[in-house]
Design an enzyme around this catalytic site. Sequence first.
Site, PDB file in Angstrom:
ATOM      1  N   LYS A  74      13.292  42.068  40.460  1.00 57.18           N
ATOM      2  CA  LYS A  74      14.088  41.179  41.311  1.00 57.18           C
ATOM      3  C   LYS A  74      13.886  41.452  42.803  1.00 57.18           C
ATOM      4  O   LYS A  74      14.013  40.552  43.620  1.00 57.18           O
ATOM      5  CB  LYS A  74      15.577  41.284  40.959  1.00 57.18           C
ATOM      6  CG  LYS A  74      15.939  40.617  39.627  1.00 57.18           C
ATOM      7  CD  LYS A  74      17.447  40.626  39.423  1.00 57.18           C
ATOM      8  CE  LYS A  74      17.825  40.069  38.066  1.00 57.18           C
ATOM      9  NZ  LYS A  74      19.283  39.928  37.916  1.00 57.18           N
ATOM     10  N   ASN A  95      16.121  36.093  41.484  1.00 60.03           N
ATOM     11  CA  ASN A  95      16.061  36.016  40.022  1.00 60.03           C
ATOM     12  C   ASN A  95      15.496  34.685  39.535  1.00 60.03           C
ATOM     13  O   ASN A  95      15.424  34.444  38.335  1.00 60.03           O
ATOM     14  CB  ASN A  95      17.444  36.264  39.394  1.00 60.03           C
ATOM     15  CG  ASN A  95      18.334  35.044  39.481  1.00 60.03           C
ATOM     16  OD1 ASN A  95      18.203  34.229  40.390  1.00 60.03           O
ATOM     17  ND2 ASN A  95      19.236  34.911  38.532  1.00 60.03           N
ATOM     18  N   ASP A 116      22.429  34.615  40.505  1.00 59.81           N
ATOM     19  CA  ASP A 116      23.467  35.512  39.966  1.00 59.81           C
ATOM     20  C   ASP A 116      24.788  35.296  40.711  1.00 59.81           C
ATOM     21  O   ASP A 116      25.853  35.235  40.109  1.00 59.81           O
ATOM     22  CB  ASP A 116      23.032  36.981  40.094  1.00 59.81           C
ATOM     23  CG  ASP A 116      21.916  37.325  39.115  1.00 59.81           C
ATOM     24  OD1 ASP A 116      21.857  36.716  38.031  1.00 59.81           O
ATOM     25  OD2 ASP A 116      21.085  38.201  39.434  1.00 59.81           O
ATOM     26  N   GLY A 142      22.935  46.475  42.157  1.00 58.04           N
ATOM     27  CA  GLY A 142      22.387  45.143  42.393  1.00 58.04           C
ATOM     28  C   GLY A 142      23.377  44.035  42.081  1.00 58.04           C
ATOM     29  O   GLY A 142      23.465  43.046  42.823  1.00 58.04           O
ATOM     30  N   ASN A 162      33.534  52.306  44.783  1.00 56.91           N
ATOM     31  CA  ASN A 162      32.399  52.778  43.981  1.00 56.91           C
ATOM     32  C   ASN A 162      32.526  54.269  43.731  1.00 56.91           C
ATOM     33  O   ASN A 162      33.069  54.996  44.555  1.00 56.91           O
ATOM     34  CB  ASN A 162      31.071  52.498  44.697  1.00 56.91           C
ATOM     35  CG  ASN A 162      29.869  52.711  43.803  1.00 56.91           C
ATOM     36  OD1 ASN A 162      29.838  52.179  42.693  1.00 56.91           O
ATOM     37  ND2 ASN A 162      28.907  53.490  44.242  1.00 56.91           N
ATOM     38  N   THR A 164      30.189  56.588  43.627  1.00 63.00           N
ATOM     39  CA  THR A 164      29.446  57.348  44.634  1.00 63.00           C
ATOM     40  C   THR A 164      29.777  56.780  46.014  1.00 63.00           C
ATOM     41  O   THR A 164      29.397  55.658  46.352  1.00 63.00           O
ATOM     42  CB  THR A 164      27.923  57.253  44.371  1.00 63.00           C
ATOM     43  OG1 THR A 164      27.684  57.675  43.023  1.00 63.00           O
ATOM     44  CG2 THR A 164      27.131  58.141  45.317  1.00 63.00           C
ATOM     45  N   TYR A 226      29.050  42.038  29.186  1.00 62.38           N
ATOM     46  CA  TYR A 226      29.295  41.037  28.138  1.00 62.38           C
ATOM     47  C   TYR A 226      29.011  41.557  26.734  1.00 62.38           C
ATOM     48  O   TYR A 226      29.090  40.822  25.762  1.00 62.38           O
ATOM     49  CB  TYR A 226      28.525  39.738  28.410  1.00 62.38           C
ATOM     50  CG  TYR A 226      27.038  39.935  28.634  1.00 62.38           C
ATOM     51  CD1 TYR A 226      26.158  40.105  27.576  1.00 62.38           C
ATOM     52  CD2 TYR A 226      26.526  39.957  29.926  1.00 62.38           C
ATOM     53  CE1 TYR A 226      24.812  40.284  27.784  1.00 62.38           C
ATOM     54  CE2 TYR A 226      25.176  40.135  30.151  1.00 62.38           C
ATOM     55  CZ  TYR A 226      24.319  40.300  29.072  1.00 62.38           C
ATOM     56  OH  TYR A 226      22.983  40.492  29.298  1.00 62.38           O
TER      57      TYR A 226
HETATM   58  P1  ATR Z   1      23.242  46.808  38.469  1.00 63.23           P
HETATM   59  O1  ATR Z   1      21.926  46.375  39.018  1.00 63.23           O
HETATM   60  O2  ATR Z   1      23.606  46.177  37.157  1.00 63.23           O
HETATM   61  O3  ATR Z   1      24.349  46.664  39.458  1.00 63.23           O
HETATM   62  P2  ATR Z   1      22.960  49.623  39.044  1.00 63.23           P
HETATM   63  O4  ATR Z   1      22.231  49.271  40.284  1.00 63.23           O
HETATM   64  O5  ATR Z   1      22.446  50.703  38.190  1.00 63.23           O
HETATM   65  O6  ATR Z   1      23.082  48.358  38.094  1.00 63.23           O
HETATM   66  O7  ATR Z   1      24.493  49.931  39.449  1.00 63.23           O
HETATM   67  C1  ATR Z   1      25.402  50.357  38.532  1.00 63.23           C
HETATM   68  C2  ATR Z   1      26.785  50.502  39.175  1.00 63.23           C
HETATM   69  O8  ATR Z   1      27.679  50.959  38.160  1.00 63.23           O
HETATM   70  C3  ATR Z   1      26.852  51.522  40.293  1.00 63.23           C
HETATM   71  O9  ATR Z   1      27.814  51.109  41.228  1.00 63.23           O
HETATM   72  C4  ATR Z   1      27.320  52.773  39.548  1.00 63.23           C
HETATM   73  O10 ATR Z   1      28.018  53.692  40.356  1.00 63.23           O
HETATM   74  P3  ATR Z   1      27.225  54.832  41.198  1.00 63.23           P
HETATM   75  O11 ATR Z   1      26.782  54.180  42.461  1.00 63.23           O
HETATM   76  O12 ATR Z   1      28.265  55.886  41.411  1.00 63.23           O
HETATM   77  O13 ATR Z   1      26.111  55.304  40.319  1.00 63.23           O
HETATM   78  C5  ATR Z   1      28.284  52.171  38.583  1.00 63.23           C
HETATM   79  N1  ATR Z   1      28.497  53.034  37.414  1.00 63.23           N
HETATM   80  C6  ATR Z   1      27.670  53.254  36.382  1.00 63.23           C
HETATM   81  N2  ATR Z   1      28.225  54.109  35.499  1.00 63.23           N
HETATM   82  C7  ATR Z   1      29.443  54.445  35.990  1.00 63.23           C
HETATM   83  C8  ATR Z   1      30.522  55.274  35.544  1.00 63.23           C
HETATM   84  N3  ATR Z   1      30.446  55.945  34.380  1.00 63.23           N
HETATM   85  N4  ATR Z   1      31.628  55.353  36.296  1.00 63.23           N
HETATM   86  C9  ATR Z   1      31.723  54.672  37.468  1.00 63.23           C
HETATM   87  N5  ATR Z   1      30.742  53.877  37.954  1.00 63.23           N
HETATM   88  C10 ATR Z   1      29.620  53.756  37.228  1.00 63.23           C
END
Ligand code: ATR
Length: 281
Positions: A74, A95, A116, A142, A162, A164, A226
């Site tokens: 993407k 996308n 999206d 993303g 978030n 992190t 989903y």
């Molecule tokens: P996408 O493209 O679907 O958004 P991604 O870029 O991997 O996927 O982002 C995943 C998001 O889910 C991130 O915000 C991640 O938080 P971190 O930035 O802290 O990694 C969040 N995420 C994934 N697993 C998590 C968990 N167990 N608890 C809290 N946040 C989580």
Amino acid sequence: MLDISHKITGTTGIFGIIGKPVHHSLSPEMHNASFLELGLDCVYVPLPTSHIAEAVAGLKALGFKGVSVTIPYKQDVIPFVDVLDPVAEKIGAVNTLVIREEKNSPEKTVSGYNTDWIGANRALAEKIGLKGSRILIMGAGGSARAIGFGLLEAGAEVMLTNRTEAKGRALAEQLGSSFFRPGEIGRVKADALVNATSVGMVPDTGKSPLPPVLLPNFSVVMDIVYAPLKTRLLMEAETAGCEVVDGLKMLLYQGAAQFKLWTGREAPLAVMRDVLYRRFA
Ligand code: ATR
């Protein structure tokens, strides 16, 4: 499985999905069923690839009319796009490609869009007016990015949290939004909450990104997860009296927006919905 072989001819419009992997995608079934429903001479095929530059050149050379772009391309596809939609540019992810022929020229133009955010906005807009509403997004990946910039397009006030902090603050800054640490979400009252993290997805279906005690602070709760269709978050939100929007709605409406870009026609939503919900309900 849908039998579409009878209608493929030399004039059939060819569409597809490029990514790695693509075998699990529901887009071929969703778009082929829609072409069939509207009697359009078009077909949509899965196109797994490890070479994005060559793939886009190949699509142009072979007369493809458009494709979906999925993980992991993407962002990587953007250098090969001739005309980038302004919202896709802000999001930094594409996308959907539309490949148009230039008049009186063998050249083709590749336009890149992001549907999206259109899918997320439309899904949420079924429950609340977006303009002027306050919406908390959980996540900074993303999906959160696309949803965040999309909601700003619609005139919503976006807030972000978030796990992190540094990543969350960086996205919040780009969005011009307030950032809340997970421990601070209790202070937030908003019209809607959007879970844009993967928390609650199979196999971790017992997890939810938000303690149930905080759910009454939100009128509407939307989940991008989903699988399962009813996540723990959505079940608890219903119990708390919130309106809920499941993750297939975003998938449905992003697909409908692609269909419109490619064909100029409104997508047959009932047909698309049927394909998606048959798989996940
Ligand atoms: P996408 O493209 O679907 O958004 P991604 O870029 O991997 O996927 O982002 C995943 C998001 O889910 C991130 O915000 C991640 O938080 P971190 O930035 O802290 O990694 C969040 N995420 C994934 N697993 C998590 C968990 N167990 N608890 C809290 N946040 C989580």
